[in-house]
Design an enzyme around this catalytic site. Structure first.
Site, PDB file in Angstrom:
ATOM      1  N   MET A 184       0.840  -1.203   0.000  1.00 35.07           N
ATOM      2  CA  MET A 184       0.000   0.000   0.000  1.00 35.07           C
ATOM      3  C   MET A 184       0.875   1.253   0.000  1.00 35.07           C
ATOM      4  SD  MET A 184      -3.421  -0.903   2.096  1.00 35.07           S
ATOM      5  CE  MET A 184      -2.786  -0.579   3.733  1.00 35.07           C
TER       6      MET A 184
ATOM      7  N   LEU B  26       6.610   3.260   1.632  1.00 40.93           N
ATOM      8  CA  LEU B  26       7.514   2.121   1.771  1.00 40.93           C
ATOM      9  C   LEU B  26       8.614   2.366   2.807  1.00 40.93           C
ATOM     10  CD1 LEU B  26       7.912   1.087  -1.969  1.00 40.93           C
ATOM     11  CD2 LEU B  26       6.213   0.323  -0.297  1.00 40.93           C
TER      12      LEU B  26
ATOM     13  N   HIS C 111       9.202  -3.390   3.430  1.00 39.77           N
ATOM     14  CA  HIS C 111       8.751  -3.604   2.048  1.00 39.77           C
ATOM     15  C   HIS C 111       9.946  -3.905   1.136  1.00 39.77           C
ATOM     16  CE1 HIS C 111       5.606  -0.614   3.530  1.00 39.77           C
ATOM     17  NE2 HIS C 111       4.855  -1.639   3.169  1.00 39.77           N
TER      18      HIS C 111
ATOM     19  N   SER D 127       6.584  -0.322  10.175  1.00 36.92           N
ATOM     20  CA  SER D 127       5.214  -0.234   9.671  1.00 36.92           C
ATOM     21  C   SER D 127       4.982   1.179   9.158  1.00 36.92           C
ATOM     22  CB  SER D 127       4.217  -0.529  10.806  1.00 36.92           C
ATOM     23  OG  SER D 127       2.926  -0.090  10.446  1.00 36.92           O
TER      24      SER D 127
HETATM   25  P1  AMP Z   1       1.455  -2.933   3.519  1.00 31.40           P
HETATM   26  O1  AMP Z   1       1.962  -1.878   2.581  1.00 31.40           O
HETATM   27  O2  AMP Z   1       1.473  -2.538   4.942  1.00 31.40           O
HETATM   28  O3  AMP Z   1       0.149  -3.523   3.071  1.00 31.40           O
HETATM   29  O4  AMP Z   1       2.511  -4.116   3.435  1.00 31.40           O
HETATM   30  C1  AMP Z   1       2.871  -4.699   2.210  1.00 31.40           C
HETATM   31  C2  AMP Z   1       3.685  -5.925   2.458  1.00 31.40           C
HETATM   32  O5  AMP Z   1       4.865  -5.597   3.185  1.00 31.40           O
HETATM   33  C3  AMP Z   1       2.939  -6.976   3.298  1.00 31.40           C
HETATM   34  O6  AMP Z   1       3.223  -8.279   2.791  1.00 31.40           O
HETATM   35  C4  AMP Z   1       3.515  -6.778   4.657  1.00 31.40           C
HETATM   36  O7  AMP Z   1       3.458  -7.921   5.468  1.00 31.40           O
HETATM   37  C5  AMP Z   1       4.959  -6.432   4.318  1.00 31.40           C
HETATM   38  N1  AMP Z   1       5.578  -5.732   5.438  1.00 31.40           N
HETATM   39  C6  AMP Z   1       5.122  -4.619   6.074  1.00 31.40           C
HETATM   40  N2  AMP Z   1       5.936  -4.301   7.104  1.00 31.40           N
HETATM   41  C7  AMP Z   1       6.925  -5.228   7.121  1.00 31.40           C
HETATM   42  C8  AMP Z   1       8.062  -5.461   7.950  1.00 31.40           C
HETATM   43  N3  AMP Z   1       8.360  -4.673   8.974  1.00 31.40           N
HETATM   44  N4  AMP Z   1       8.856  -6.530   7.679  1.00 31.40           N
HETATM   45  C9  AMP Z   1       8.562  -7.347   6.631  1.00 31.40           C
HETATM   46  N5  AMP Z   1       7.506  -7.186   5.809  1.00 31.40           N
HETATM   47  C10 AMP Z   1       6.695  -6.144   6.055  1.00 31.40           C
END
Ligand code: AMP
Length: 282
Positions: free
Chosen positions: A34, A37, A41, A189
């Site tokens: 989303m 980044l 990510h 996050s």
């Molecule tokens: P999001 O943009 O939050 O929807 O995350 C996109 C992808 O990145 C998802 O598969 C998340 O699990 C992964 N992701 C987000 N934060 C982390 C993190 N700290 N470590 C590893 N993967 C992550």
């Protein structure tokens, strides 16, 4: 000077790029995000690049996985910044569809995965996994990659996507990647940007309390008592409220009485208006 990242915004353009790569025998990895980044990510992008010839990152803030009272409007957005980071991480193509491409007028389908999506996040965010499963199904069918990469940071989401991909015979391999953390243990996050400096200090306690709880159950503490104690520690540390601390079967996320099978500890807690999640293998 780094070159800029090619971007496509509709399904025919995406499929043309993929077809050209396929035609020259390349394998393709997909990394759904989303945006906003961070290193978490980017670690997915780097892993995808190690294992596939070409990597597509998707950027779509999916309205269907936010409830009306949640943070869809204020969710951080920075396509230019994201694009620069993706080039440096080895990404080959950005797929950034508009809402009308993903959900055109009359869109009427919702992918529901039962069982594994029911407890924990499913209980506290009932709309969430329907939104995730629907958008991930669409992204995988639009791009038809060989492999798709997800973070263990969103552990239940990873299990839901694995289940759904198996159940629907989607011909894509799902790969989970370890959680990337800040130096003090806080899981990276996009939502950490909401935290004030004081909240940021408290946030780091989440992972430490998870660690202590794992130690306690290995030392023989009963599971339910350990979960309750962890929730109390979170409140004492300064969290506003706790949605859950749960020790569960690592695949089904069903409750467990012992550690006979692989288990996972998962937690969700609030700091003011910001909701943080974390999890670890027990
Ligand atoms: P999001 O943009 O939050 O929807 O995350 C996109 C992808 O990145 C998802 O598969 C998340 O699990 C992964 N992701 C987000 N934060 C982390 C993190 N700290 N470590 C590893 N993967 C992550």
């Amino acid at each position: 000077m780094t070159s800029s990242l090619p971007v496509v915004r509709d399904v025919p353009s995406l499929r043309r790029e993929v077809a050209a790569w396929r035609g020259s025998g390349r394998t393709i990895g997909l990394v759904p995000t989303m945006g906003a980044l961070h290193e978490g990510h980017l670690s997915l992008v780097r892993t995808a690049k190690e294992r596939c010839d070409r990597v597509i990152t998707t950027l779509f803030v999916n309205p269907r996985q936010f409830a009306p009272h949640e943070d869809f409007e204020r969710y951080p957005r920075d396509e230019a910044g994201d694009s620069a980071m993706l080039v440096a991480a080895g990404c080959d193509l950005l797929y950034a569809p508009e809402r009308a491409v993903m959900y055109p007028e009359g869109f009427a389908t919702n992918v529901i995965v039962s069982d594994v999506s029911t407890p924990l996040e499913g209980e506290f965010r009932p709309h969430f996994f329907g939104g995730v499963a629907t958008v991930v199904t669409k992204l995988m069918l639009q791009a038809l990659p060989d492999r798709t990469y997800f973070g263990e940071k969103d552990y239940q989401q990873l299990q839901v996507v694995r289940r759904m991909t198996r159940d629907l015979d989607i011909p894509v391999t799902i790969e989970g990647c370890p959680t990337v953390r800040e130096a003090d243990g806080l899981a990276m996050s996009s939502r950490n940007a909401y935290l004030s400096p004081d909240q940021r200090r408290v946030a780091a306690r989440l992972n430490h309390i998870i660690h202590d709880t794992i130690k306690a159950v290995h030392a023989g503490a009963p599971i339910e008592a350990a979960e309750q104690e962890a929730a109390q520690h979170l409140i004492a540390a300064g969290f506003t409220s706790v949605d859950y601390v749960a020790i569960r079967d690592a695949e089904t996320l069903a409750p467990v009485n012992d550690l006979a099978r692989p288990t996972r500890i998962l937690a969700a807690a609030w700091l003011g208006k910001t909701r943080l999640i974390d999890n670890m293998a027990v």
